[in-house]
Design a protein around this motif. Sequence first.
Motif, PDB file in Angstrom:
ATOM      1  N   GLY A 144      16.046 -42.210  -7.625  1.00  0.00           N
ATOM      2  CA  GLY A 144      14.714 -42.124  -7.058  1.00  0.00           C
ATOM      3  C   GLY A 144      14.696 -42.427  -5.573  1.00  0.00           C
ATOM      4  N   GLN A 145      15.496 -43.392  -5.157  1.00  0.00           N
ATOM      5  CA  GLN A 145      15.569 -43.722  -3.729  1.00  0.00           C
ATOM      6  C   GLN A 145      16.200 -42.584  -2.932  1.00  0.00           C
ATOM      7  OE1 GLN A 145      17.721 -47.427  -4.162  1.00  0.00           O
ATOM      8  NE2 GLN A 145      15.866 -48.660  -3.868  1.00  0.00           N
ATOM      9  N   LYS A 146      17.211 -41.941  -3.516  1.00  0.00           N
ATOM     10  CA  LYS A 146      17.823 -40.786  -2.837  1.00  0.00           C
ATOM     11  C   LYS A 146      16.801 -39.673  -2.645  1.00  0.00           C
ATOM     12  CE  LYS A 146      22.475 -41.610  -4.702  1.00  0.00           C
ATOM     13  NZ  LYS A 146      23.524 -41.118  -5.631  1.00  0.00           N
ATOM     14  N   GLN A 147      15.979 -39.442  -3.673  1.00  0.00           N
ATOM     15  CA  GLN A 147      14.982 -38.391  -3.535  1.00  0.00           C
ATOM     16  C   GLN A 147      13.926 -38.760  -2.502  1.00  0.00           C
ATOM     17  OE1 GLN A 147      14.547 -35.309  -3.375  1.00  0.00           O
ATOM     18  NE2 GLN A 147      14.731 -34.839  -5.562  1.00  0.00           N
ATOM     19  N   ARG A 148      13.614 -40.040  -2.377  1.00  0.00           N
ATOM     20  CA  ARG A 148      12.671 -40.485  -1.351  1.00  0.00           C
ATOM     21  C   ARG A 148      13.238 -40.250   0.052  1.00  0.00           C
ATOM     22  NH1 ARG A 148       8.398 -43.907  -2.963  1.00  0.00           N
ATOM     23  NH2 ARG A 148       8.328 -44.165  -5.226  1.00  0.00           N
ATOM     24  N   VAL A 149      14.527 -40.462   0.200  1.00  0.00           N
ATOM     25  CA  VAL A 149      15.167 -40.176   1.485  1.00  0.00           C
ATOM     26  C   VAL A 149      15.076 -38.682   1.788  1.00  0.00           C
ATOM     27  CG1 VAL A 149      17.332 -40.229   2.804  1.00  0.00           C
ATOM     28  CG2 VAL A 149      16.743 -42.128   1.292  1.00  0.00           C
ATOM     29  N   ALA A 150      15.346 -37.857   0.785  1.00  0.00           N
ATOM     30  CA  ALA A 150      15.270 -36.406   0.964  1.00  0.00           C
ATOM     31  C   ALA A 150      13.855 -35.970   1.333  1.00  0.00           C
ATOM     32  CB  ALA A 150      15.728 -35.704  -0.309  1.00  0.00           C
ATOM     33  N   ILE A 151      12.853 -36.622   0.733  1.00  0.00           N
ATOM     34  CA  ILE A 151      11.462 -36.305   1.061  1.00  0.00           C
ATOM     35  C   ILE A 151      11.149 -36.722   2.493  1.00  0.00           C
ATOM     36  CG2 ILE A 151       9.057 -36.868   0.535  1.00  0.00           C
ATOM     37  CD1 ILE A 151       9.915 -37.087  -2.430  1.00  0.00           C
ATOM     38  N   ALA A 152      11.601 -37.910   2.895  1.00  0.00           N
ATOM     39  CA  ALA A 152      11.385 -38.374   4.269  1.00  0.00           C
ATOM     40  C   ALA A 152      12.046 -37.427   5.263  1.00  0.00           C
ATOM     41  CB  ALA A 152      11.927 -39.785   4.430  1.00  0.00           C
ATOM     42  N   ARG A 153      13.241 -36.963   4.933  1.00  0.00           N
ATOM     43  CA  ARG A 153      13.944 -36.017   5.812  1.00  0.00           C
ATOM     44  C   ARG A 153      13.156 -34.711   5.946  1.00  0.00           C
ATOM     45  NH1 ARG A 153      19.503 -34.298   3.456  1.00  0.00           N
ATOM     46  NH2 ARG A 153      18.043 -33.346   1.983  1.00  0.00           N
ATOM     47  N   ALA A 154      12.611 -34.232   4.825  1.00  0.00           N
ATOM     48  CA  ALA A 154      11.830 -32.997   4.867  1.00  0.00           C
ATOM     49  C   ALA A 154      10.541 -33.169   5.665  1.00  0.00           C
ATOM     50  CB  ALA A 154      11.514 -32.542   3.439  1.00  0.00           C
ATOM     51  N   SER A 169      13.842 -33.132 -11.683  1.00  0.00           N
ATOM     52  CA  SER A 169      14.583 -32.784 -12.896  1.00  0.00           C
ATOM     53  C   SER A 169      15.740 -33.730 -13.195  1.00  0.00           C
ATOM     54  CB  SER A 169      15.110 -31.345 -12.788  1.00  0.00           C
ATOM     55  OG  SER A 169      14.050 -30.434 -12.762  1.00  0.00           O
ATOM     56  N   ALA A 170      16.310 -34.335 -12.156  1.00  0.00           N
ATOM     57  CA  ALA A 170      17.470 -35.212 -12.358  1.00  0.00           C
ATOM     58  C   ALA A 170      17.074 -36.680 -12.504  1.00  0.00           C
ATOM     59  CB  ALA A 170      18.438 -35.056 -11.187  1.00  0.00           C
ATOM     60  N   LEU A 171      15.776 -36.956 -12.603  1.00  0.00           N
ATOM     61  CA  LEU A 171      15.291 -38.335 -12.603  1.00  0.00           C
ATOM     62  C   LEU A 171      14.790 -38.747 -13.979  1.00  0.00           C
ATOM     63  CD1 LEU A 171      13.264 -38.158  -9.265  1.00  0.00           C
ATOM     64  CD2 LEU A 171      15.646 -38.850  -9.573  1.00  0.00           C
ATOM     65  N   ASP A 172      14.824 -40.057 -14.244  1.00  0.00           N
ATOM     66  CA  ASP A 172      14.297 -40.568 -15.504  1.00  0.00           C
ATOM     67  C   ASP A 172      12.767 -40.542 -15.462  1.00  0.00           C
ATOM     68  OD1 ASP A 172      13.167 -43.306 -14.645  1.00  0.00           O
ATOM     69  OD2 ASP A 172      15.206 -43.382 -13.868  1.00  0.00           O
ATOM     70  N   PRO A 173      12.106 -40.691 -16.614  1.00  0.00           N
ATOM     71  CA  PRO A 173      10.641 -40.544 -16.657  1.00  0.00           C
ATOM     72  C   PRO A 173       9.879 -41.469 -15.720  1.00  0.00           C
ATOM     73  CG  PRO A 173      11.539 -40.428 -18.873  1.00  0.00           C
ATOM     74  CD  PRO A 173      12.689 -40.800 -17.965  1.00  0.00           C
ATOM     75  N   ASP A 174      10.260 -42.742 -15.651  1.00  0.00           N
ATOM     76  CA  ASP A 174       9.540 -43.679 -14.783  1.00  0.00           C
ATOM     77  C   ASP A 174       9.700 -43.309 -13.312  1.00  0.00           C
ATOM     78  OD1 ASP A 174       8.624 -45.127 -16.925  1.00  0.00           O
ATOM     79  OD2 ASP A 174      10.179 -46.668 -16.804  1.00  0.00           O
ATOM     80  N   THR A 175      10.924 -42.917 -12.924  1.00  0.00           N
ATOM     81  CA  THR A 175      11.163 -42.519 -11.545  1.00  0.00           C
ATOM     82  C   THR A 175      10.442 -41.219 -11.223  1.00  0.00           C
ATOM     83  OG1 THR A 175      13.347 -43.568 -11.668  1.00  0.00           O
ATOM     84  CG2 THR A 175      12.954 -42.095  -9.817  1.00  0.00           C
ATOM     85  N   THR A 176      10.404 -40.307 -12.190  1.00  0.00           N
ATOM     86  CA  THR A 176       9.659 -39.061 -12.009  1.00  0.00           C
ATOM     87  C   THR A 176       8.196 -39.355 -11.706  1.00  0.00           C
ATOM     88  OG1 THR A 176      11.111 -37.733 -13.417  1.00  0.00           O
ATOM     89  CG2 THR A 176       8.841 -36.968 -13.177  1.00  0.00           C
ATOM     90  N   GLU A 177       7.591 -40.283 -12.459  1.00  0.00           N
ATOM     91  CA  GLU A 177       6.198 -40.650 -12.225  1.00  0.00           C
ATOM     92  C   GLU A 177       5.998 -41.174 -10.808  1.00  0.00           C
ATOM     93  OE1 GLU A 177       3.208 -40.658 -14.222  1.00  0.00           O
ATOM     94  OE2 GLU A 177       4.438 -39.126 -15.150  1.00  0.00           O
ATOM     95  N   ALA A 178       6.950 -42.001 -10.343  1.00  0.00           N
ATOM     96  CA  ALA A 178       6.843 -42.569  -8.999  1.00  0.00           C
ATOM     97  C   ALA A 178       6.939 -41.486  -7.922  1.00  0.00           C
ATOM     98  CB  ALA A 178       7.929 -43.624  -8.784  1.00  0.00           C
ATOM     99  N   ILE A 179       7.826 -40.516  -8.120  1.00  0.00           N
ATOM    100  CA  ILE A 179       7.978 -39.429  -7.151  1.00  0.00           C
ATOM    101  C   ILE A 179       6.738 -38.535  -7.157  1.00  0.00           C
ATOM    102  CG2 ILE A 179       9.289 -37.360  -6.558  1.00  0.00           C
ATOM    103  CD1 ILE A 179      10.678 -39.974  -5.791  1.00  0.00           C
ATOM    104  N   LEU A 180       6.180 -38.279  -8.333  1.00  0.00           N
ATOM    105  CA  LEU A 180       4.962 -37.476  -8.410  1.00  0.00           C
ATOM    106  C   LEU A 180       3.803 -38.181  -7.705  1.00  0.00           C
ATOM    107  CD1 LEU A 180       5.122 -36.104 -12.076  1.00  0.00           C
ATOM    108  CD2 LEU A 180       5.769 -34.946  -9.955  1.00  0.00           C
ATOM    109  N   ASP A 181       3.712 -39.496  -7.870  1.00  0.00           N
ATOM    110  CA  ASP A 181       2.689 -40.262  -7.162  1.00  0.00           C
ATOM    111  C   ASP A 181       2.880 -40.150  -5.649  1.00  0.00           C
ATOM    112  OD1 ASP A 181       1.357 -41.126  -9.430  1.00  0.00           O
ATOM    113  OD2 ASP A 181       2.486 -42.993  -9.580  1.00  0.00           O
ATOM    114  N   LEU A 182       4.143 -40.151  -5.221  1.00  0.00           N
ATOM    115  CA  LEU A 182       4.441 -40.020  -3.791  1.00  0.00           C
ATOM    116  C   LEU A 182       4.017 -38.641  -3.281  1.00  0.00           C
ATOM    117  CD1 LEU A 182       5.667 -40.989  -1.150  1.00  0.00           C
ATOM    118  CD2 LEU A 182       7.927 -40.315  -2.013  1.00  0.00           C
ATOM    119  N   LEU A 183       4.285 -37.595  -4.043  1.00  0.00           N
ATOM    120  CA  LEU A 183       3.876 -36.252  -3.633  1.00  0.00           C
ATOM    121  C   LEU A 183       2.354 -36.141  -3.545  1.00  0.00           C
ATOM    122  CD1 LEU A 183       6.371 -33.998  -5.644  1.00  0.00           C
ATOM    123  CD2 LEU A 183       6.449 -34.579  -3.213  1.00  0.00           C
ATOM    124  N   LEU A 184       1.654 -36.768  -4.481  1.00  0.00           N
ATOM    125  CA  LEU A 184       0.195 -36.797  -4.422  1.00  0.00           C
ATOM    126  C   LEU A 184      -0.284 -37.502  -3.162  1.00  0.00           C
ATOM    127  CD1 LEU A 184      -0.763 -37.587  -8.132  1.00  0.00           C
ATOM    128  CD2 LEU A 184      -1.428 -35.547  -6.854  1.00  0.00           C
TER     129      LEU A 184
END
Length: 346
Positions: A144-154, A169-184
Amino acid sequence: MIELVGISKTFAGKKGSIHALKDVSISVKKGEIYGVIGYSGAGKSTLIRCVNLLERPDIGAVNVKDVDLTKLSSGKLREARKSIGMIFQGFNLLKTATVYDNIALPLKLSGLSKQVVEERVEKYLRIVGLEQKQFAYPSELSGGQKQRVAIARALAHEPEVLLSDEATSALDPDTTEAILDLLLKINKELGITILLITHEMNVIQRICDRVAVMENGEVIEEGKTVDLFTSPTHPTTKKFVNSLFTHNLSDELLDGFNETGQVFTLSFFGQLSGEPTLALVSKKFNVFPNILSGSITRLKNESFGQLMVHFKGDAGEIDKALRFLGEQQVHVEGVNGSESKNRRVS
């Protein structure tokens, strides 16, 4: 903001041509989150890569901010791509670079000053909640932290459009929820238009305003998320929606209920999900509803529920009850041999 018009793309394969996209057209409005869902091989990855011309379509127009990218020179295309950020399933981080450098390097290559680079890295690390990880390496981070870095880079190029290629797709359910909240959060606070592709219906359910369903390189159904949930028409769309509601009732059991009445699936959304509608049915009509299974889930802006209900009573009374439910904006559909009733009053 994004408009794909008549996009087609064919690849050469060992067994012949592969038609990845067939005359696909979609339109994404400024400021919305638009989802594209489909099973593997549906063409959704090719579609999203056509938006920034990582894949160039054989025919069709790719309009971003009213500019057809397919007609730009290589130099102008590079400039146009700065307004289009992209995040990937595999993160694509440099393993030997720190979090700070993973975000800063593309900015430096764009010729931005050291001060601007520092300001943007700090700003977007703060937005994704990783201020304390700027000197860490990817190997020290969770998925999840790696994906947050990728989002910050984008985001660091401050794009107006963000493309998400199976980002959860590569994240567990709880981390997926956190990333979706970040996208929102990014969509709401920064006003960035988001186009995402996924094969997970829960992603569409949680954050998308509108959605297109793809199969065999074509868009088979498209519309507001709530409309596709309440009134899906294509079998594939129905399969995706039903994947969120597991009724687990055998055909033999349903046949038994149908012998003593009729079984229907009731779909409802918004405030109606909290109303005692079935209780009113039993009071108004000589019908006895028996809930066999069901659940309520949350869409981006409202709730959506689905119940499988056995109605016992005279056929005429059941028909009156179904008409009443339709008037209450409940979508009704027969199940396993029941007479099909599809009524919805908007």
